[in-house]
Design a protein around this motif. Structure first.
Motif, PDB file in Angstrom:
ATOM      1  N   ASN A  99       4.376 -22.969   0.835  1.00 52.42           N
ATOM      2  CA  ASN A  99       3.953 -24.118   1.631  1.00 52.42           C
ATOM      3  C   ASN A  99       3.520 -23.716   3.040  1.00 52.42           C
ATOM      4  N   VAL A 100       4.205 -22.749   3.642  1.00 49.74           N
ATOM      5  CA  VAL A 100       3.836 -22.290   4.984  1.00 49.74           C
ATOM      6  C   VAL A 100       2.481 -21.579   4.951  1.00 49.74           C
ATOM      7  N   VAL A 101       2.268 -20.747   3.946  1.00 52.26           N
ATOM      8  CA  VAL A 101       0.986 -20.038   3.824  1.00 52.26           C
ATOM      9  C   VAL A 101      -0.151 -21.034   3.623  1.00 52.26           C
ATOM     10  N   ASN A 102       0.059 -22.041   2.792  1.00 51.61           N
ATOM     11  CA  ASN A 102      -0.981 -23.053   2.587  1.00 51.61           C
ATOM     12  C   ASN A 102      -1.249 -23.829   3.873  1.00 51.61           C
ATOM     13  N   ALA A 103      -0.198 -24.103   4.644  1.00 51.78           N
ATOM     14  CA  ALA A 103      -0.388 -24.777   5.932  1.00 51.78           C
ATOM     15  C   ALA A 103      -1.155 -23.872   6.902  1.00 51.78           C
ATOM     16  N   GLY A 104      -0.896 -22.571   6.851  1.00 52.42           N
ATOM     17  CA  GLY A 104      -1.635 -21.638   7.699  1.00 52.42           C
ATOM     18  C   GLY A 104      -3.116 -21.606   7.346  1.00 52.42           C
ATOM     19  N   MET A 105      -3.408 -21.596   6.052  1.00 50.21           N
ATOM     20  CA  MET A 105      -4.804 -21.632   5.612  1.00 50.21           C
ATOM     21  C   MET A 105      -5.470 -22.917   6.098  1.00 50.21           C
ATOM     22  N   ALA A 106      -4.803 -24.036   5.916  1.00 46.42           N
ATOM     23  CA  ALA A 106      -5.353 -25.313   6.361  1.00 46.42           C
ATOM     24  C   ALA A 106      -5.517 -25.332   7.877  1.00 46.42           C
TER      25      ALA A 106
ATOM     26  N   LEU B 119       1.722 -16.380  -4.314  1.00 45.71           N
ATOM     27  CA  LEU B 119       3.053 -17.001  -4.261  1.00 45.71           C
ATOM     28  C   LEU B 119       3.164 -18.160  -5.254  1.00 45.71           C
ATOM     29  N   GLY B 120       2.101 -18.942  -5.390  1.00 46.31           N
ATOM     30  CA  GLY B 120       2.108 -20.039  -6.357  1.00 46.31           C
ATOM     31  C   GLY B 120       2.219 -19.536  -7.783  1.00 46.31           C
TER      32      GLY B 120
END
Length: 166
Positions: free
Chosen positions: A84-91, A130-131
């Motif tokens: 979730n943190v990595v996806n937030a970083g991408m966004a 990670l997913g």
């Protein structure tokens, strides 16, 4: 672990996560075409595609946070939080690009913004890894009978499988 948000027995978050990833990739393709000399409207299309991706990323993040409540406090929880943190970083990187372009007249991409977006895709690649790790973990924890029931469907009668003894 069972997801709280489900559609016909399937968790929503893995379904939703494909939308922001796909839209972010499309946004980069449009912006790349704009930067290398394509028609001007491609920059505008890339901008609005990134905005749509940010909206779907926000919805995916909400579903991920709801699912995070049920993850046991172990290595799996650490992986889920990292995902979730990595996806937030991408966004966040794409949000930065969109904010810079929001006041522009044609909202076209620049080479510097294209680099930021490509960095966002690289961060997203870590999120995909990670997913995939999370999906392998949750697939391994399902019982064999649950897998058979998913293949047969909901209305199929339950059949007990008897294995011959060696």
């Amino acid at each position: 672990m069972q997801s709280r948000l489900r559609v016909q027995g399937h968790p929503i978050q893995p379904m939703l996560v494909t939308f922001p990833y796909g839209l972010f990739v499309c946004a980069v393709i449009f912006d790349l075409a704009d930067v290398v000399g394509g028609p001007v409207f491609l920059g505008e299309v890339g901008y609005w595609t990134a905005v749509a991706a940010l909206v779907t990323a926000a919805l995916t993040a909400v579903a991920g946070m709801v699912d995070l409540w049920d993850v046991p406090p172990d290595r799996t929880r650490h992986t889920a939080i990292s995902f979730n943190v990595v996806n937030a970083g991408m966004a966040g990187l794409f949000l930065l690009s969109c904010l810079v372009r929001a006041d522009a007249t044609n909202r076209g991409a620049t080479p510097a913004l294209l680099v930021v977006e490509m960095l966002g895709l690289a961060v997203g690649g870590v999120g995909v890894h990670l997913g995939a790790r999370l999906m392998r973990h949750f697939d391994a924890t399902r019982s064999e009978t649950a897998s058979v029931e998913l293949v047969r469907g909901v209305d199929a009668p339950t059949v007990e499988v008897v294995r011959p003894r060696p």
